[in-house]
Design an enzyme around this catalytic site. Sequence first.
Site, mmCIF file in Angstrom:
data_model
loop_
_atom_site.group_PDB
_atom_site.id
_atom_site.type_symbol
_atom_site.label_atom_id
_atom_site.label_comp_id
_atom_site.label_asym_id
_atom_site.label_seq_id
_atom_site.Cartn_x
_atom_site.Cartn_y
_atom_site.Cartn_z
ATOM 1 N N ASP A 237 64.652 -87.693 -35.242
ATOM 2 C CA ASP A 237 65.994 -87.509 -35.804
ATOM 3 C C ASP A 237 66.298 -88.526 -36.917
ATOM 4 O O ASP A 237 66.308 -89.723 -36.661
ATOM 5 C CB ASP A 237 66.980 -87.668 -34.622
ATOM 6 C CG ASP A 237 68.448 -87.635 -35.024
ATOM 7 O OD1 ASP A 237 68.761 -87.414 -36.206
ATOM 8 O OD2 ASP A 237 69.293 -87.832 -34.112
ATOM 9 N N HIS A 410 73.937 -90.459 -33.170
ATOM 10 C CA HIS A 410 72.558 -90.560 -33.679
ATOM 11 C C HIS A 410 72.136 -92.021 -33.857
ATOM 12 O O HIS A 410 72.951 -92.877 -34.204
ATOM 13 C CB HIS A 410 72.443 -89.832 -35.018
ATOM 14 C CG HIS A 410 72.785 -88.380 -34.937
ATOM 15 N ND1 HIS A 410 71.852 -87.406 -34.640
ATOM 16 C CD2 HIS A 410 73.965 -87.741 -35.072
ATOM 17 C CE1 HIS A 410 72.442 -86.226 -34.619
ATOM 18 N NE2 HIS A 410 73.731 -86.401 -34.876
HETATM 19 ZN ZN LIG Z 1 71.767 -81.977 -34.545
HETATM 20 ZN ZN LIG Z 2 73.274 -82.963 -31.805
#
Ligand SMILES: [Zn+2]
Ligand SMILES: [Zn+2]
Length: 596
Positions: A237, A410
Site C-alpha cells: 500500500d 494507511h
Molecule cells: Zn484502499
Molecule cells: Zn481501505
Amino acid sequence: MPEKKNTNEKGLAKASSKALAKTAPKPKRPRRRSRGSQGRKKKATATLRIIPLGGLDAIGKNMTAFECNGDIILIDAGLMFPDDEHTGVDLILPDYTYILENADRLRGIVITHGHEDHTGALPYLLKDIDRSIPILGTKLTLGLIEGKLEEHRLSKQPKLVEVHRGGSTKLGCFELEFFTVNHSIPGAMGVFMHTPAGNVLHTGDFKLDETPIDGELTDFAALARFAAQGVDLLMSDSTNATSRQFTKSEAEVGVTLRSVIGAAKQRVVVAAFSSHIHRVQQICDAAQLAGRKVAVTGRSMLTNTRIARDLGYLNVPDDLIIDAYDVGNYPPEKTVVLCTGSQGEPLSALARMSVGEHKTIDIERGDTVIISATPVPGNEKSVTRIVNQLSKVGADVWDKNRALVHVSGHAGAEELKLVLSLVKPRHFLPVHGEATHLRAHARLAEAVGVDANNIFILDNGDSLVMSDGVVKRGEGVESGIVYVDGSSVGDIGANVLRDRQSMSNEGAASVAVVIDSKRGKLVSDPVITMRGIPGFDNDDFIVEARDKVAKVVRESLDNHKPDANRIKKQERDALSSFIWKRAHRRPIIMPIVIEI
Ligand SMILES: [Zn+2]
Ligand SMILES: [Zn+2]
C-alpha cells in the site's frame, strides 16, 4: 532511480517475458536459498503473471489479476468516485475486459476489506461472470458486500465464502494464507500467495497502529514467517508513502472526540465515513460518556451501522441510539447526530443540514460540527463549501486542521520501511497510489536495500511475470477506465465527457430547418434554441442568428440538390461562426433537418 531503469528496460523485458510465457526457459540466476524454494524447484517451468488492472494511477478502483497454470484469481474489485472533470459520471470502474475474456479460468475473487475502492466493482463484474465463482473475504467485508449487492438487486446470489485471518485456502494452483492488517475498517487482511512460480505477499491497505480500537494489530509474526519462507514479490500500500510520519493511532482520535463532545454546550453533529466502524464506535462511546443519545442519519451510515451491529463489530447499547425523527424530543445538549457527508457530497445528510434542507435536523448557531474525516483528493472544494456554509450558520466547526479528529488508515513512510525491512522482498511492486506515491514507495524500498533493478513501477494493464521466483516485466493487457452513468456501464467515452464539458463551459444550441426536398426550398424560418450562451435570451440575437442560417440554407438549396447531411453541416457552421462573432463561445450545436 528505479523508475528510469524500469522504463529503459521495458522493451527488452517485454520480449523476454514473451519468451518466458511461451518457452519458459530456466532462470539465469540461481534461486535464493529458502524453505519455500524446494517445492518450486520441481515445477520450475511454471509462470505467474501479475496484472494490476486498477489502483496504479489513483487511490481507487483497486483490482489485480494473478494468473498461473491456467488459473486466474483476482485480488479486490474496487471503484473510484469521479471528480469535477467527469461531468455527470456516477462511478469509475477499472477496465476488466481481460477478466471477462478469460472468465472460464477465474477461480475466485479475494476481497481484502470492505472499502468501496476494493469492493465497488463487484456488482458490475458479477453481472457478467458466472455467479458461482467464489468471493472470499472476512465476515464484515462479506456483510458489506452483501448490502451492496442487495442494492443492485442481483437476481442470483453470488457465492460468498468467509475466510479467517490466520487461515488458508486453495484456489486452483494458488495456495492463499490470510493475515490480519490494521486499517480504517475492521476485518482487513493481507494475502500471502504460494504458487508454483514463487511467493507473493499482498499487504492490502494497512497501517501499524499499536493501540487499535479492537486490539487487532497488523500481524508482525505472520510477516516474519512469510519472510522466512521467502517473499519473491511484495505488493504494498503506497497511499501515505509521501508522509514522513508514523500514522497516528485511531485511539488518539477518541481522546479528541471525548474532549470536544464533552465540552459542547448544544447539539453535536459528527460526519464520518460510514464504513469506519471504529470511528463510529468511538463517536458512540464519547456520546455515551457525555450523557448524550446518538441519532444516525444518512443512508450508508444507517446501513453500515446496522450491518456492523448485527455482525458484532459495533458494540453500542440499544438505548443509546435514537431515531433521527425523534431528535426534536431531546434537548440539543443531550444528542449527537452521526451522519454521512464528510466528503462534501451534495446530497448527503450533512450537506442538507448545512442549508436547512434536512428532513428532521437543523444546525443552529452554537451547535458543534465535527468533520471526522479527510477529503479524498478531488473532494476538497466540496468539503470547504460545506464548512463555509456551516460557519455562516454559526456552527463551531472542528476538522482535522483544528484538532486530531481524524487519522489516516494507511501506513506512513516509516511504517512502510518497517514492513519492507521485515519482509525482505526479493522484488517489489508498489500499489494503491498515484504516480507520486508509487515512486516515493519505490525510493523507500531502495533505501532499505531492495535492489533497484527489482523494483517495478507499473501502469494499470502492465504485467509482471514470475518464474522460479524471478520477476520480469511481461506483456500488457487491455486496460483503462470505464465510466458508469446511471444504469449505463461503459457507454460513455472521452467524446461524451468532452461534449459534457463543452456544454457546461460553452453552452448548447440547436438549429432545425424544414425543407421541401422535391422543390428544393426552405419551408419556414429555421428554429433556433440556445442554452448557456451569453445573450441567448435576447430576441434580436436569436432573430439575427435565424436570418444568417436561413440565408446559408437558401443559398445551398438554390445551388445544390437537397442533401440533409450537407445542410446540417452548413447549419452548424453558420450558427457556430455567428455565435463566435457575437458571444465568443463555441457551444455544442445540434443541427436538425426535417425533409417533407
Ligand atoms: Zn484502499
Ligand atoms: Zn481501505
